[in-house]
Design an enzyme around this catalytic site. Structure first.
Site, PDB file in Angstrom:
ATOM      1  N   HIS A 166      35.114 -59.667  12.280  1.00 23.64           N
ATOM      2  CA  HIS A 166      33.977 -58.778  12.821  1.00 23.64           C
ATOM      3  C   HIS A 166      32.662 -59.697  13.391  1.00 23.64           C
ATOM      4  O   HIS A 166      31.991 -60.256  12.451  1.00 23.64           O
ATOM      5  CB  HIS A 166      33.474 -57.954  11.741  1.00 23.64           C
ATOM      6  CG  HIS A 166      32.371 -56.716  12.002  1.00 23.64           C
ATOM      7  ND1 HIS A 166      32.259 -55.487  11.561  1.00 23.64           N
ATOM      8  CD2 HIS A 166      31.395 -56.829  12.885  1.00 23.64           C
ATOM      9  CE1 HIS A 166      31.514 -54.926  12.001  1.00 23.64           C
ATOM     10  NE2 HIS A 166      30.914 -55.692  12.844  1.00 23.64           N
ATOM     11  N   LEU A 186      29.579 -61.230  19.717  1.00 20.51           N
ATOM     12  CA  LEU A 186      29.398 -62.653  20.857  1.00 20.51           C
ATOM     13  C   LEU A 186      28.437 -62.154  21.653  1.00 20.51           C
ATOM     14  O   LEU A 186      27.934 -63.101  22.656  1.00 20.51           O
ATOM     15  CB  LEU A 186      30.731 -63.214  20.938  1.00 20.51           C
ATOM     16  CG  LEU A 186      31.503 -63.867  20.083  1.00 20.51           C
ATOM     17  CD1 LEU A 186      32.901 -64.481  20.698  1.00 20.51           C
ATOM     18  CD2 LEU A 186      30.830 -64.920  19.447  1.00 20.51           C
ATOM     19  N   HIS A 207      33.220 -47.956  12.045  1.00 18.67           N
ATOM     20  CA  HIS A 207      31.858 -47.916  11.533  1.00 18.67           C
ATOM     21  C   HIS A 207      31.450 -46.863  10.804  1.00 18.67           C
ATOM     22  O   HIS A 207      30.885 -45.800  11.794  1.00 18.67           O
ATOM     23  CB  HIS A 207      30.852 -48.390  12.744  1.00 18.67           C
ATOM     24  CG  HIS A 207      29.321 -48.292  12.510  1.00 18.67           C
ATOM     25  ND1 HIS A 207      28.541 -49.625  12.282  1.00 18.67           N
ATOM     26  CD2 HIS A 207      28.654 -47.596  12.200  1.00 18.67           C
ATOM     27  CE1 HIS A 207      27.547 -49.357  12.252  1.00 18.67           C
ATOM     28  NE2 HIS A 207      27.015 -48.133  11.962  1.00 18.67           N
ATOM     29  N   ASN A 240      22.305 -53.017   9.483  1.00 16.36           N
ATOM     30  CA  ASN A 240      23.050 -51.799   9.685  1.00 16.36           C
ATOM     31  C   ASN A 240      24.742 -51.763   9.183  1.00 16.36           C
ATOM     32  O   ASN A 240      25.292 -52.738   9.776  1.00 16.36           O
ATOM     33  CB  ASN A 240      23.499 -51.062  10.922  1.00 16.36           C
ATOM     34  CG  ASN A 240      24.203 -49.859  11.051  1.00 16.36           C
ATOM     35  OD1 ASN A 240      24.654 -49.314  10.174  1.00 16.36           O
ATOM     36  ND2 ASN A 240      23.847 -48.987  12.274  1.00 16.36           N
ATOM     37  N   ASP A 297      30.026 -59.900  10.289  1.00 14.83           N
ATOM     38  CA  ASP A 297      29.364 -58.972  11.104  1.00 14.83           C
ATOM     39  C   ASP A 297      28.255 -59.866  11.840  1.00 14.83           C
ATOM     40  O   ASP A 297      26.821 -59.473  11.707  1.00 14.83           O
ATOM     41  CB  ASP A 297      28.555 -57.697  10.441  1.00 14.83           C
ATOM     42  CG  ASP A 297      27.983 -56.502  11.137  1.00 14.83           C
ATOM     43  OD1 ASP A 297      28.121 -56.785  12.568  1.00 14.83           O
ATOM     44  OD2 ASP A 297      27.336 -55.673  10.430  1.00 14.83           O
TER      45      ASP A 297
END
Length: 436
Positions: free
Chosen positions: A58, A61, A179, A278, A305
């Site tokens: 996860h 980029l 998500h 988040n 993340d």
């Protein structure tokens, strides 16, 4: 191709051995290989833990389209410095990675950079809008051979679309990475819903908004007979649901971020937007439930993340700030602090949750391999006795939004070998690997 003799590393933190690396693979492992190493470059690994190269399931980029925040080049440099040899690049670029053309572009950018394997993640829906499915089959059959699909940053909240996506990926052994955020329950939310949000007067983000989607999706995965992966799980209730689903035999995997293993919503009292993320930072009770869930296998992997932002998107008032934290260059330190130094995991366990299992989830067969003769030489050498004071200004990532600024964290990457080439040596960037 240069050969390397890694001297005296503790393999998975256990027995000490030398590793002879040549032609991109681990040629030999033994107690003293100096006599057969020939003119190999010697890398002193005394006191270091040898791990299979880390794999991040996860990573954001940002390229194409948000090169002001990050590029494939800068992001993969950061990954190499963090001990990673492969990253899965999330689809929320601009344009969104919802077509074969965009995922092939991301794949090529990764190959050109040469610091790590870059595996594109395809969007589930066109433009992440949640209205119609993207070109899932075209991306799966493209040169990028996409096997992970996610609208991360947005929830696939329509149950019919989620079901259809699960049906599509089943045909080629793919996975939908969700998500989990029910949008109607999080409208205007600024932080975790609880005591701190009430005291600060900020709109709360209830745990049930995450848990309701996870409950729905594991049942959909069971109904379809497909694989579902839960991104950045963050609550005690979510752990309970995933544990129940696994006991039921549902094919579900879950990740947790380093920051959700260490930081709590108490940090928001500073109103420093670096802590806006988040899903939001949760309570101390949630943090300890997440740690226990990693230890007992309910949570399968660590996913950073990694979410870099330009300064103007974070250095502003809380309500206007973007969600997200950087994480590639600090992840293993946080894992050591929260899971190894607390006695919850061994280094062998760390190899499983940071390398072996994420590679398996993403069907990336050349990564997450054992440290064994004949295996690809993707290796991380970690110094568990080191300490580092985090200074984001020195990070390779363009993002400076690290929540650990000024904190002293344990451990340091001393070397990263990608396909037998040291992309990192003596804790510093060396050079990219020759193109395969």
């Amino acid at each position: 191709m240069t050969s390397y003799l890694i001297k005296g590393a503790a393999l998975l933190g256990e027995q000490t051995a030398d590793l002879l690396v040549a032609e991109g693979v681990i040629q030999r492992i033994g107690p003293d290989l100096s006599a057969e190493a020939g003119d190999a470059v010697v890398v002193d690994a005394a006191g270091l833990v040898a791990l299979p190269g880390l794999v991040d399931i996860h990573t954001h980029l940002r390229e194409p389209g948000r090169e002001d925040a990050e590029t494939v080049e800068t992001g993969t440099r950061a990954a190499a410095l963090g001990g990673y040899t492969a990253v899965f690049a999330m689809a929320n670029s601009n344009p969104v990675a919802d077509t074969a053309g965009v995922v092939e572009q991301v794949l090529e950018l990764g190959r050109a950079a040469g610091w790590v394997d870059v595996r594109p993640v395809g969007a589930v829906t066109v433009g992440l809008a949640g209205e119609r499915l993207s070109e899932i089959m075209a991306m799966a059959h493209s040169r990028a051979a996409v096997r992970v699909f996610s609208d991360d940053g947005m929830c696939v909240h329509d149950p019919v679309l989620m079901r259809r996506a699960l049906e599509y990926v089943k045909g080629f052994d793919g996975v939908v990475a969700q998500h989990a955020q029910e949008p109607r329950l999080t409208e205007g939310a600024q932080m975790n819903e609880g005591t701190v949000s009430a005291e600060l007067g900020l709109t709360g983000w209830p745990a049930v908004a995450e848990e309701a989607i996870i409950a729905r999706d594991v049942l959909l995965a069971e109904h379809v007979g497909s694989r579902v992966h839960i991104c950045h799980l963050s609550t005690r209730g979510s752990v309970d649901i995933v544990r129940w689903a696994k006991q039921r035999g549902i094919d579900v995997t879950a990740e947790v971020t380093p920051h959700h293993l260490l930081l709590t919503d108490e940090r928001v009292r500073t109103f420093d937007p670096v802590y806006k993320v988040n899903p939001p930072l949760r309570t101390d009770e949630d943090v300890h439930a997440l740690r226990r869930a990693v230890a007992d296998g309910t949570i399968d992997v660590i996913g950073t993340d990694h979410a870099p932002h330009p300064a103007e998107d974070k250095e502003c008032e809380w309500s206007c700030a973007a969600n997200g934290m950087t994480g590639l260059e600090t992840a293993l330190s946080v894992v050591q602090l929260s899971l190894v130094d607390t006695g919850l995991l061994t280094w062998r366990d760390v190899a499983r949750i940071t390398s072996e299992t994420p590679a398996r989830i993403g069907r990336l067969g050349t990564q997450g391999r054992p440290l064994a003769e004949g295996e690809p030489a993707n290796i991380t050498l970690w110094d568990p006795a080191a300490t580092t004071v985090v200074d984001p200004a020195r990070h390779a990532s363009k993002g400076r939004n690290s929540p650990y600024r000024g904190m002293e964290l344990p451990g340091a990457v001393r070397a990263t070998f990608f396909r037998g080439h040291p992309t990192v040596l003596d804790g510093a960037l060396n050079s990219p690997a020759p193109r395969a």
